[in-house]
Motif scaffolding. Sequence first.
Motif, PDB file in Angstrom:
ATOM      1  N   VAL A  97       2.072   5.232   4.504  1.00 15.80           N
ATOM      2  CA  VAL A  97       0.958   4.327   4.176  1.00 15.80           C
ATOM      3  C   VAL A  97      -0.154   4.434   5.219  1.00 15.80           C
ATOM      4  O   VAL A  97      -1.039   3.580   5.283  1.00 15.80           O
ATOM      5  N   GLN A 110       5.446  -5.946  -1.019  1.00 20.60           N
ATOM      6  CA  GLN A 110       4.384  -6.058  -2.015  1.00 20.60           C
ATOM      7  C   GLN A 110       2.987  -6.102  -1.384  1.00 20.60           C
ATOM      8  O   GLN A 110       1.991  -5.879  -2.065  1.00 20.60           O
ATOM      9  N   ASP A 111       2.910  -6.350  -0.083  1.00 18.30           N
ATOM     10  CA  ASP A 111       1.611  -6.313   0.585  1.00 18.30           C
ATOM     11  C   ASP A 111       1.018  -4.903   0.585  1.00 18.30           C
ATOM     12  O   ASP A 111      -0.189  -4.733   0.783  1.00 18.30           O
ATOM     13  N   TYR A 112       1.849  -3.901   0.362  1.00 18.59           N
ATOM     14  CA  TYR A 112       1.369  -2.520   0.324  1.00 18.59           C
ATOM     15  C   TYR A 112       1.116  -2.032  -1.103  1.00 18.59           C
ATOM     16  O   TYR A 112       0.764  -0.883  -1.304  1.00 18.59           O
ATOM     17  N   MET A 113       1.290  -2.895  -2.072  1.00 14.22           N
ATOM     18  CA  MET A 113       1.046  -2.513  -3.465  1.00 14.22           C
ATOM     19  C   MET A 113      -0.429  -2.708  -3.782  1.00 14.22           C
ATOM     20  O   MET A 113      -1.011  -3.737  -3.439  1.00 14.22           O
ATOM     21  N   PRO A 114      -1.030  -1.719  -4.467  1.00 16.60           N
ATOM     22  CA  PRO A 114      -2.492  -1.751  -4.656  1.00 16.60           C
ATOM     23  C   PRO A 114      -2.990  -2.828  -5.615  1.00 16.60           C
ATOM     24  O   PRO A 114      -4.024  -3.447  -5.366  1.00 16.60           O
ATOM     25  N   SER A 115      -2.277  -3.077  -6.689  1.00 18.39           N
ATOM     26  CA  SER A 115      -2.818  -4.012  -7.682  1.00 18.39           C
ATOM     27  C   SER A 115      -2.005  -5.306  -7.731  1.00 18.39           C
ATOM     28  O   SER A 115      -0.809  -5.327  -7.451  1.00 18.39           O
ATOM     29  N   GLU A 116      -2.693  -6.362  -8.113  1.00 18.65           N
ATOM     30  CA  GLU A 116      -2.030  -7.655  -8.273  1.00 18.65           C
ATOM     31  C   GLU A 116      -0.979  -7.587  -9.374  1.00 18.65           C
ATOM     32  O   GLU A 116       0.061  -8.228  -9.292  1.00 18.65           O
ATOM     33  N   ASP A 118       0.949  -5.045 -10.111  1.00 16.35           N
ATOM     34  CA  ASP A 118       2.154  -4.450  -9.539  1.00 16.35           C
ATOM     35  C   ASP A 118       2.910  -5.462  -8.680  1.00 16.35           C
ATOM     36  O   ASP A 118       4.142  -5.543  -8.720  1.00 16.35           O
ATOM     37  N   LYS A 119       2.184  -6.221  -7.896  1.00 16.50           N
ATOM     38  CA  LYS A 119       2.806  -7.231  -7.036  1.00 16.50           C
ATOM     39  C   LYS A 119       3.548  -8.274  -7.876  1.00 16.50           C
ATOM     40  O   LYS A 119       4.687  -8.639  -7.575  1.00 16.50           O
TER      41      LYS A 119
END
Length: 131
Positions: A97, A110-116, A118-119
């Motif tokens: 990352v 989930q802080d590293y996931m790009p879209s809401e 996906d989170k």
Amino acid sequence: VLVFIATVSAYAKAFEGQTELRFLILYQIWNCGVILSVSVSKARSVREQVRVDVETKDLRDESSGLSNLLDLVCDVVVVLDEDLRIKGNNSRFSAMVMLHGRSVEGVRLQDYMPSEEDKEAFERCTSLQSG
């Protein structure tokens, strides 16, 4: 048991026909019973502790084997704690990352996931599995 028999026969010769003999024999029987029950209890306890130790070692070995297999197959393996936060400093994940040299320990995955989206999907999936 042999000690009991030897002691009783010695008492029988020493106290022939006396009432103390009955008391001493009962006392020796009681002592043997206590020793036997303590020995059996300790043996069970030791056996149980050995069983737990063997199962713990087996689980540790199995977990280590699975981790090694995952390391071979996957680019990055991230271990999460019960709050779904990254456990330990994972240098491979940090590099992936692009956080070279910075610790990712304790950060939510989930802080590293790009879209809401996906989170939210990740949180829904993990809440279904834990609940």
